[in-house]
Design a protein around this motif. Structure first.
Motif, PDB file in Angstrom:
ATOM      1  N   ARG A 282       0.816  -1.212   0.000  1.00 57.67           N
ATOM      2  CA  ARG A 282       0.000   0.000   0.000  1.00 57.67           C
ATOM      3  C   ARG A 282       0.847   1.258   0.000  1.00 57.67           C
ATOM      4  NH1 ARG A 282      -2.330   1.508   4.209  1.00 57.67           N
ATOM      5  NH2 ARG A 282      -1.742  -0.194   5.595  1.00 57.67           N
ATOM      6  N   LEU A 283       1.998   1.188   0.706  1.00 61.05           N
ATOM      7  CA  LEU A 283       2.787   2.404   0.954  1.00 61.05           C
ATOM      8  C   LEU A 283       3.919   2.633  -0.036  1.00 61.05           C
ATOM      9  CD1 LEU A 283       3.087   2.236   4.828  1.00 61.05           C
ATOM     10  CD2 LEU A 283       1.492   3.585   3.479  1.00 61.05           C
ATOM     11  N   GLY A 284       4.292   1.611  -0.769  1.00 70.01           N
ATOM     12  CA  GLY A 284       5.422   1.809  -1.663  1.00 70.01           C
ATOM     13  C   GLY A 284       5.612   0.638  -2.580  1.00 70.01           C
ATOM     14  N   LYS A 285       6.868   0.450  -2.990  1.00 72.08           N
ATOM     15  CA  LYS A 285       7.170  -0.675  -3.874  1.00 72.08           C
ATOM     16  C   LYS A 285       8.387  -1.369  -3.295  1.00 72.08           C
ATOM     17  CE  LYS A 285       6.847  -2.166  -8.546  1.00 72.08           C
ATOM     18  NZ  LYS A 285       7.113  -3.517  -8.165  1.00 72.08           N
ATOM     19  N   VAL A 286       8.152  -2.553  -2.802  1.00 71.64           N
ATOM     20  CA  VAL A 286       9.228  -3.271  -2.120  1.00 71.64           C
ATOM     21  C   VAL A 286       9.351  -4.677  -2.692  1.00 71.64           C
ATOM     22  CG1 VAL A 286      10.008  -4.183   0.094  1.00 71.64           C
ATOM     23  CG2 VAL A 286       8.934  -1.932  -0.010  1.00 71.64           C
ATOM     24  N   ASN A 287      10.599  -5.082  -2.906  1.00 74.43           N
ATOM     25  CA  ASN A 287      10.860  -6.448  -3.354  1.00 74.43           C
ATOM     26  C   ASN A 287      11.340  -7.293  -2.195  1.00 74.43           C
ATOM     27  OD1 ASN A 287      10.660  -6.386  -6.420  1.00 74.43           O
ATOM     28  ND2 ASN A 287      11.893  -4.581  -5.927  1.00 74.43           N
ATOM     29  N   PHE A 288      10.860  -8.479  -2.132  1.00 71.94           N
ATOM     30  CA  PHE A 288      11.333  -9.415  -1.107  1.00 71.94           C
ATOM     31  C   PHE A 288      12.281 -10.388  -1.790  1.00 71.94           C
ATOM     32  CE2 PHE A 288       7.805  -7.405   0.744  1.00 71.94           C
ATOM     33  CZ  PHE A 288       8.053  -7.400   2.107  1.00 71.94           C
ATOM     34  N   TRP A 289      13.558 -10.177  -1.508  1.00 72.34           N
ATOM     35  CA  TRP A 289      14.573 -10.988  -2.172  1.00 72.34           C
ATOM     36  C   TRP A 289      15.005 -12.129  -1.274  1.00 72.34           C
ATOM     37  CZ3 TRP A 289      17.833  -6.050  -3.372  1.00 72.34           C
ATOM     38  CH2 TRP A 289      17.384  -5.476  -4.575  1.00 72.34           C
ATOM     39  N   LYS A 290      15.493 -13.179  -1.930  1.00 76.74           N
ATOM     40  CA  LYS A 290      16.236 -14.212  -1.210  1.00 76.74           C
ATOM     41  C   LYS A 290      17.671 -14.060  -1.683  1.00 76.74           C
ATOM     42  CE  LYS A 290      12.726 -17.760  -0.491  1.00 76.74           C
ATOM     43  NZ  LYS A 290      11.618 -17.299  -1.358  1.00 76.74           N
ATOM     44  N   ILE A 291      18.524 -13.640  -0.772  1.00 84.58           N
ATOM     45  CA  ILE A 291      19.909 -13.372  -1.137  1.00 84.58           C
ATOM     46  C   ILE A 291      20.738 -14.642  -0.900  1.00 84.58           C
ATOM     47  CG2 ILE A 291      21.905 -11.877  -0.739  1.00 84.58           C
ATOM     48  CD1 ILE A 291      19.651 -10.143  -1.515  1.00 84.58           C
ATOM     49  N   ALA A 292      21.659 -14.913  -1.821  1.00 88.00           N
ATOM     50  CA  ALA A 292      22.515 -16.096  -1.678  1.00 88.00           C
ATOM     51  C   ALA A 292      23.640 -15.786  -0.706  1.00 88.00           C
ATOM     52  CB  ALA A 292      23.061 -16.510  -3.035  1.00 88.00           C
ATOM     53  N   MET A 293      23.268 -15.447   0.534  1.00 84.77           N
ATOM     54  CA  MET A 293      24.297 -15.201   1.550  1.00 84.77           C
ATOM     55  C   MET A 293      23.897 -15.877   2.852  1.00 84.77           C
ATOM     56  SD  MET A 293      23.893 -11.178   2.655  1.00 84.77           S
ATOM     57  CE  MET A 293      25.008 -11.220   4.071  1.00 84.77           C
ATOM     58  N   LYS A 294      24.913 -16.238   3.611  1.00 88.45           N
ATOM     59  CA  LYS A 294      24.670 -16.893   4.885  1.00 88.45           C
ATOM     60  C   LYS A 294      25.598 -16.298   5.920  1.00 88.45           C
ATOM     61  CE  LYS A 294      24.408 -21.445   6.887  1.00 88.45           C
ATOM     62  NZ  LYS A 294      25.007 -22.749   6.916  1.00 88.45           N
ATOM     63  N   PRO A 295      25.105 -15.737   7.002  1.00 81.52           N
ATOM     64  CA  PRO A 295      23.693 -15.635   7.354  1.00 81.52           C
ATOM     65  C   PRO A 295      23.006 -14.515   6.555  1.00 81.52           C
ATOM     66  CG  PRO A 295      25.029 -14.487   8.963  1.00 81.52           C
ATOM     67  CD  PRO A 295      25.979 -15.102   7.984  1.00 81.52           C
TER      68      PRO A 295
END
Ligand code: AMP
Ligand code: MG
Length: 423
Positions: A282-295
């Motif tokens: 509702r408030l913006g434009k956000v991507n939910f990424w899965k990053i190849a990093m640990k942790p």
């Protein structure tokens, strides 16, 4: 945040292997979406510490401003240096730092001189006092001195009108000293970034409160505080927000009104993401990424109203790792800093390191010199993303490539010293 700093939202397209985005790819996408802030301000020297230079600084004078001695000794004329044997010169006076010799040196004469003192007219060489023998008003020197020895020249450090600081440089202790050596009282720097943070989670309790069963203290609030303070941003700490849609929505709304950047921890992992996502859609434009990093696999990035938004994972080590690897370089870029890359070096691992191929690891390591004088990196042990003590024990990240497997003791690994990341 101002109009020109509005970040275009980033699309979640070509995500790589197994739906994971590499750290470098994430960094590139973030950078492509950001525009450094444009506000400038004049600051007095001390207040400019850790700020980013916004306008070039050129030197109004030569440093050193006059020819002076690099040693305590005797100012002489080079032609008096004997080819062999010794020569005895008449000491005709002294030149102290701040109290120059008033006169002109002639051949056969010497002037007692101190470090930083003005070289007398006629003199062109200084003989160290350790290499001179003083007897009353006479001094004896040997051969082996070269004309111009121990003399500091005008403008040798900085020439008048020469470039001293360039835009994008951070003002650290040496730059403060450098500016002071030029008599510069004020400098034009980028304005400080305003960064708001809040933690999310019903399990979180603040210091001073009594944790109920199933509750833990909110530690991310404090590690984020420290990491942001090291970066010299203006920090707006909004505390803990409950896992409640209205509370989260209100927090995002008010934070995005006052801050250039909003950073949250927790609530972006699978299961929770949808919950925060509804608010953010509702408030913006956000991507939910899965990053190849640990942790630190889950990461949200985009805009909330006009603020840049980073949603970090909740686990305390993940917060610190994603902050240092992704958020910090991005904030430094936003503040207009040019050099945003931390230093990485290769050393041998003293220990065997467990690693599964698939994600880039940021393990916690301790760099230490062994009994043979060689630098080695040791593991801190348990690499769980909840083991915050590992960050405290460590003095570096051990960075293992995504495709790499276990590392045997003695193998070369890449490390990133915390010294270059913290403070
Ligand atoms: P989440 O990403 O919200 O699922 O949280 C992942 C893990 O991090 C859980 O074990 C949380 O309890 C923990 N966690 C989340 N936020 C914080 C915080 N601010 N301080 C300490 N631990 C946290
Ligand atoms: Mg949570």
């Amino acid at each position: 945040m101002s109009e020109e700093n509005k970040s275009p939202p980033v699309d979640c397209d070509t995500i790589g292997l197994q739906g994971l985005l590499s750290v470098s790819e994430a960094l590139q996408r973030i950078r492509d979406a950001l525009t450094p802030i444009s506000g400038f301000e004049r600051r007095a020297l001390r207040d400019a510490h850790r700020c980013i230079v916004a306008e070039p600084v050129t030197s109004p004078l030569n440093v050193p401003p006059y020819v002076n001695s690099a040693m305590d000794g005797y100012a002489i004329v080079a032609s008096d240096i004997p080819k062999e044997g010794e020569v005895t010169l008449q000491v005709v006076g002294a030149s102290f730092a701040g109290a120059p010799f008033d006169g002109t040196l002639q051949a056969g004469q010497a002037v007692r001189i101190m470090t930083g003192a003005m070289l007398p007219e006629g003199a062109d060489t200084v003989v160290m006092q350790e290499l001179a023998r003083r007897e009353g008003e006479q001094v004896t020197i040997g051969s082996g001195h070269k004309p111009g020895d121990n003399v500091r020249h005008i403008g040798e450090d900085i020439a008048k009108d020469g470039m001293v600081l360039t835009p994008g440089q951070k003002i650290r202790a040496p730059e403060l000293g450098l500016l002071a050596s030029l008599g510069v009282a004020e400098v034009t720097v980028r304005r400080r970034l305003r960064v708001a943070t809040f933690s999310t989670g019903d399990e979180l309790c603040s210091i001073g409160e009594q944790p109920r069963e199933g509750q833990i203290y909110d530690s991310n609030r404090y590690s984020l505080f420290g990491m942001l303070r090291d970066l010299n941003v203006e920090h707006i700490d909004m505390g803990v927000i409950r896992d409640d849609p209205q509370a989260i929505s209100d927090a995002f709304e008010s934070a995005s009104q006052v801050a250039d950047v909003l950073i949250t921890s927790g609530g972006v992992s699978v299961g929770e993401a949808d919950f925060v996502k509804q608010t953010l859609d509702r408030l913006g434009k956000v991507n939910f990424w899965k990053i190849a990093m640990k942790p630190g696999k889950p990461l949200a990035f985009g805009t909330v109203n006009n603020a840049v938004f980073f949603g970090l994972p909740g686990n305390p080590v993940s917060v610190m790792a994603t902050f240092y690897q992704v958020v910090q370089p991005s904030l430094r870029y936003l503040t207009g800093e040019t050099a945003t890359q931390a230093i990485r070096v290769k050393v041998r691992s003293a220990d065997k390191l467990k690693k599964r191929p698939g994600r880039q690891d940021f393990q916690r390591g301790i760099l230490r010199t062994d009994e043979k004088g060689e630098l080695r990196v040791h593991t801190t042990g348990n690499q769980g993303s909840h083991i915050l003590s590992s960050m405290s024990q460590a003095n570096c990240f051990i960075i293992l490539a995504a495709e790499a497997g276990n590392v045997e003791a003695g193998e070369w690994v890449e490390v990133e010293p915390f010294a270059g990341l913290f403070g």
